[in-house]
Design an enzyme around this catalytic site. Structure first.
Site, mmCIF file in Angstrom:
data_model
loop_
_atom_site.group_PDB
_atom_site.id
_atom_site.type_symbol
_atom_site.label_atom_id
_atom_site.label_comp_id
_atom_site.label_asym_id
_atom_site.label_seq_id
_atom_site.Cartn_x
_atom_site.Cartn_y
_atom_site.Cartn_z
ATOM 1 C CB THR A 9 -0.920 0.006 1.241
ATOM 2 O OG1 THR A 9 -1.468 1.315 1.423
ATOM 3 C CG2 THR A 9 -0.175 -0.346 2.520
ATOM 4 C CE LYS A 61 -2.103 -4.376 4.052
ATOM 5 N NZ LYS A 61 -2.377 -5.401 3.031
ATOM 6 C CE1 TYR A 76 -4.073 -1.783 5.915
ATOM 7 C CE2 TYR A 76 -3.063 0.255 5.147
ATOM 8 C CZ TYR A 76 -3.661 -0.958 4.879
ATOM 9 O OH TYR A 76 -3.848 -1.358 3.565
ATOM 10 C CD GLU A 109 -2.528 5.017 4.350
ATOM 11 O OE1 GLU A 109 -2.186 5.377 5.472
ATOM 12 O OE2 GLU A 109 -3.190 5.735 3.572
HETATM 13 P P1 NAP Z 1 -11.451 -4.930 1.922
HETATM 14 O O1 NAP Z 1 -12.602 -4.629 1.023
HETATM 15 O O2 NAP Z 1 -11.446 -4.413 3.306
HETATM 16 O O3 NAP Z 1 -11.290 -6.526 1.956
HETATM 17 C C1 NAP Z 1 -10.456 -7.156 2.894
HETATM 18 C C2 NAP Z 1 -10.654 -8.661 2.813
HETATM 19 O O4 NAP Z 1 -9.826 -9.262 3.823
HETATM 20 C C3 NAP Z 1 -12.101 -9.097 3.100
HETATM 21 O O5 NAP Z 1 -12.399 -10.210 2.291
HETATM 22 C C4 NAP Z 1 -12.020 -9.525 4.567
HETATM 23 O O6 NAP Z 1 -12.963 -10.498 4.921
HETATM 24 C C5 NAP Z 1 -10.625 -10.160 4.581
HETATM 25 N N1 NAP Z 1 -10.099 -10.301 5.936
HETATM 26 C C6 NAP Z 1 -9.990 -9.353 6.895
HETATM 27 N N2 NAP Z 1 -9.463 -9.869 8.017
HETATM 28 C C7 NAP Z 1 -9.241 -11.193 7.767
HETATM 29 C C8 NAP Z 1 -8.744 -12.276 8.530
HETATM 30 N N3 NAP Z 1 -8.355 -12.125 9.786
HETATM 31 N N4 NAP Z 1 -8.653 -13.504 7.936
HETATM 32 C C9 NAP Z 1 -9.080 -13.686 6.678
HETATM 33 N N5 NAP Z 1 -9.576 -12.698 5.901
HETATM 34 C C10 NAP Z 1 -9.657 -11.463 6.439
HETATM 35 O O7 NAP Z 1 -10.091 -4.445 1.259
HETATM 36 P P2 NAP Z 1 -9.755 -4.118 -0.285
HETATM 37 O O8 NAP Z 1 -10.004 -2.658 -0.497
HETATM 38 O O9 NAP Z 1 -10.369 -5.122 -1.163
HETATM 39 O O10 NAP Z 1 -8.168 -4.279 -0.263
HETATM 40 C C11 NAP Z 1 -7.557 -5.535 -0.537
HETATM 41 C C12 NAP Z 1 -6.127 -5.519 0.000
HETATM 42 O O11 NAP Z 1 -5.392 -4.462 -0.610
HETATM 43 C C13 NAP Z 1 -6.011 -5.302 1.506
HETATM 44 O O12 NAP Z 1 -4.899 -6.059 1.939
HETATM 45 C C14 NAP Z 1 -5.713 -3.816 1.634
HETATM 46 O O13 NAP Z 1 -5.003 -3.570 2.824
HETATM 47 C C15 NAP Z 1 -4.864 -3.604 0.394
HETATM 48 N N6 NAP Z 1 -4.901 -2.256 -0.193
HETATM 49 C C16 NAP Z 1 -6.097 -1.682 -0.516
HETATM 50 C C17 NAP Z 1 -6.093 -0.437 -1.127
HETATM 51 C C18 NAP Z 1 -7.385 0.243 -1.521
HETATM 52 O O14 NAP Z 1 -7.341 1.455 -1.805
HETATM 53 N N7 NAP Z 1 -8.497 -0.473 -1.622
HETATM 54 C C19 NAP Z 1 -4.872 0.212 -1.432
HETATM 55 C C20 NAP Z 1 -3.689 -0.431 -1.086
HETATM 56 C C21 NAP Z 1 -3.710 -1.674 -0.499
HETATM 57 P P3 NAP Z 1 -14.419 -10.089 5.496
HETATM 58 O O15 NAP Z 1 -15.265 -9.837 4.281
HETATM 59 O O16 NAP Z 1 -14.800 -11.284 6.266
HETATM 60 O O17 NAP Z 1 -14.225 -8.854 6.338
HETATM 61 O O1 G4F Z 2 -10.847 6.532 2.693
HETATM 62 P P1 G4F Z 2 -9.854 6.438 3.773
HETATM 63 O O2 G4F Z 2 -10.292 5.839 5.052
HETATM 64 O O3 G4F Z 2 -8.622 5.650 3.154
HETATM 65 P P2 G4F Z 2 -7.070 5.571 3.574
HETATM 66 O O4 G4F Z 2 -6.863 5.907 4.990
HETATM 67 O O5 G4F Z 2 -6.307 6.339 2.554
HETATM 68 O O6 G4F Z 2 -6.784 4.002 3.400
HETATM 69 C C1 G4F Z 2 -7.201 3.310 2.233
HETATM 70 O O7 G4F Z 2 -6.226 3.445 1.226
HETATM 71 C C2 G4F Z 2 -4.938 2.866 1.536
HETATM 72 C C3 G4F Z 2 -4.011 3.124 0.343
HETATM 73 O O8 G4F Z 2 -3.374 4.369 0.528
HETATM 74 C C4 G4F Z 2 -5.119 1.387 1.782
HETATM 75 F F1 G4F Z 2 -3.908 0.816 2.071
HETATM 76 C C5 G4F Z 2 -6.074 1.175 2.944
HETATM 77 O O9 G4F Z 2 -6.292 -0.229 3.102
HETATM 78 C C6 G4F Z 2 -7.411 1.845 2.614
HETATM 79 O O10 G4F Z 2 -7.995 1.170 1.535
HETATM 80 O O11 G4F Z 2 -9.266 7.884 4.109
HETATM 81 C C7 G4F Z 2 -8.720 8.718 3.112
HETATM 82 C C8 G4F Z 2 -8.455 10.110 3.694
HETATM 83 C C9 G4F Z 2 -7.694 10.081 5.025
HETATM 84 O O12 G4F Z 2 -6.704 11.094 5.032
HETATM 85 C C10 G4F Z 2 -8.754 10.412 6.066
HETATM 86 O O13 G4F Z 2 -8.253 11.098 7.208
HETATM 87 O O14 G4F Z 2 -9.708 10.714 3.958
HETATM 88 C C11 G4F Z 2 -9.653 11.328 5.249
HETATM 89 N N1 G4F Z 2 -11.014 11.429 5.778
HETATM 90 C C12 G4F Z 2 -11.648 12.599 6.047
HETATM 91 N N2 G4F Z 2 -12.850 12.369 6.580
HETATM 92 C C13 G4F Z 2 -11.817 10.420 6.147
HETATM 93 C C14 G4F Z 2 -12.982 11.010 6.646
HETATM 94 N N3 G4F Z 2 -11.671 9.073 6.083
HETATM 95 C C15 G4F Z 2 -12.703 8.300 6.512
HETATM 96 N N4 G4F Z 2 -12.587 6.960 6.423
HETATM 97 N N5 G4F Z 2 -13.848 8.847 7.038
HETATM 98 C C16 G4F Z 2 -14.048 10.199 7.131
HETATM 99 O O15 G4F Z 2 -15.061 10.667 7.599
#
Ligand code: NAP
Ligand code: G4F
Length: 365
Positions: free
Chosen positions: A130, A158, A154, A132
């Protein structure tokens, strides 16, 4: 007969897991997904795939080595996509130990499981890393050589995942690598991430089902892409001759405030922002009504505020187009989806509405 491609996707019920399953099934893979046991049905994102002959589900918890080894032995995958994680940054402040167990040690469990099952020469591993990791950023935009400065439990977890993947690659010559993905969103994004919280609120406010939206830092900057475009990169990363890590991003940056502006514009509301910091408000220009307020409940102990990715390497080596879906198109996709969803919400959806109310009060972040 050529060997069949067998993919194991951990976290298949998540946003990315569901899109990646569709992508790999179309490519003719046998797709095995892992789910967690739950007392409620949480498989909404993959319901349309269940029953397909090449789609299989297995119970795995990332905190449980035995469940991981069992599925590895049974499935003997040729590719693993390790997407399972506690993926919410704010939640990692509330549950730091659990986040470390699943997001850091969980990666080790996969790598070591592959070795113990004798799959290290036949199975390639993708780790969902990520942006992050860049955290309190040391340069903008960020590329594969930018130093890491994780800024949440987090991100620290990671970072362990990133380094242990690199270690197994070098120590045991395994084909394992990380995609350093910047934020990617979609109609399937979890409802407590900021983009989805905004797209749902815009739809509900427009349809008279929500009064106001409470958010945290409106000035936070992100490089937001479309999840459906990003899963292709996960696959491409595993098709390279040599295992390498890649930054995946659009190269375009916007603020949370911008996201609000375009989301409300899509439903016909033009917002004007006044005030600063905690006093900032988003006002409906036509009526003067305050629709967005800032709440301290959504501020983080440490917040990552300037993510902006440089996808040059991915473009050159993977031949990937980072701009297939532009920012405004992404906002529109999400808002249009949520306008239809909210319009269809009846009595059975009351529970979801309550979640929105909790969100506003800051009980669920
Ligand atoms: P997500 O929608 O939160 O999905 C996470 C998945 O992990 C869900 O299937 C969840 O299962 C499963 N999980 C959570 N805890 C677990 C555990 N203890 N054992 C087994 N499975 C578990 O996340 P996503 O947005 O698809 O992201 C996928 C991956 O990419 C994650 O590793 C995230 O950290 C990483 N990532 C995401 C972003 C982004 O912007 N989306 C960016 C960078 C990296 P449940 O359905 O049961 O909760
Ligand atoms: O949507 P967010 O919660 O995503 P964040 O923290 O960027 O994390 C997501 O992206 C990461 C990749 O960079 C992944 F690794 C991670 O698993 C996840 O998918 O927040 C985005 C931004 C933050 O700066 C937060 O402080 O939006 C700001 N924000 C402002 N108001 C808020 C809110 N975030 C959330 N969730 N809720 C609010 O009300």
């Amino acid at each position: 007969m050529a060997n069949k491609n067998i993919a194991l996707i951990t976290g298949v019920t998540g946003q990315d897991g569901s899109y990646l399953s569709e992508f790999l099934l179309k490519k003719g893979y046998d797709v095995h997904g892992t789910i967690r046991r739950s007392s409620v049905d949480f498989r909404e994102r993959i319901a349309h795939l269940e029953g397909l002959p090449n789609f299989h589900l297995h119970y795995v918890d990332m905190s449980d080595s035995m469940s991981i080894i069992q599925v590895l032995r049974k499935v003997r995958p040729t590719e693993i996509y390790n997407l399972a994680a506690q993926s919410h940054v704010q939640v990692s402040f509330d549950s730091p130990e659990y986040t470390a167990d699943v997001d850091a040690v969980g990666v080790l469990r996969i790598l070591e499981g592959v070795r113990q099952c004798g799959l290290e020469d036949t199975c390639r591993i993708y780790q969902a890393s990520t942006s992050e990791l860049y955290g309190k950023v040391e340069e903008v935009p960020q590329n594969e050589n930018t130093p890491f400065h994780p800024y949440s439990p987090y991100a620290v977890a990671k970072l362990y995942g990133f380094w242990i993947v690199k270690e197994y690659r070098e120590a045991y010559n395994m084909y394992c690598c990380s995609g350093i993905l910047f934020n990617h969103e979609s109609e399937r994004r979890g409802e407590t991430f900021v983009t989805r919280k905004i797209s749902l609120a815009a739809a509900r406010i427009k349809q008279g089902k929500q009064e106001k939206l409470y958010l945290g830092n409106l000035s936070s900057l992100r490089d937001w892409g479309y999840a459906k475009d990003y899963v292709e990169c996960m696959w491409l990363i595993l098709q390279q001759e040599k295992p390498e890590d890649f930054v995946i991003a659009t190269g375009v940056q916007h603020s949370v405030r911008d996201f609000c502006y375009y989301a409300f514009k899509r439903v016909g509301i033009e917002l004007e922002f006044t005030g600063e910091g905690i006093d900032e408000k988003g006002i409906d220009k036509a009526t003067g009504r305050v629709l967005i307020e800032v709440s301290k409940d959504f501020y983080r102990p440490t917040d990552v505020v300037n993510l902006w990715g440089d996808p040059t390497k991915a473009r050159a080596k993977l031949g990937w187009n980072p701009n297939t879906t532009g920012f405004q198109e992404l906002v529109n996709l999400m808002v249009d989806h949520d306008m239809a969803k909210v319009a269809g919400e009846g009595a059975a959806e009351k529970v979801r509405m309550n979640l929105a109310e909790f969100l506003e009060k800051g009980i669920v972040k």
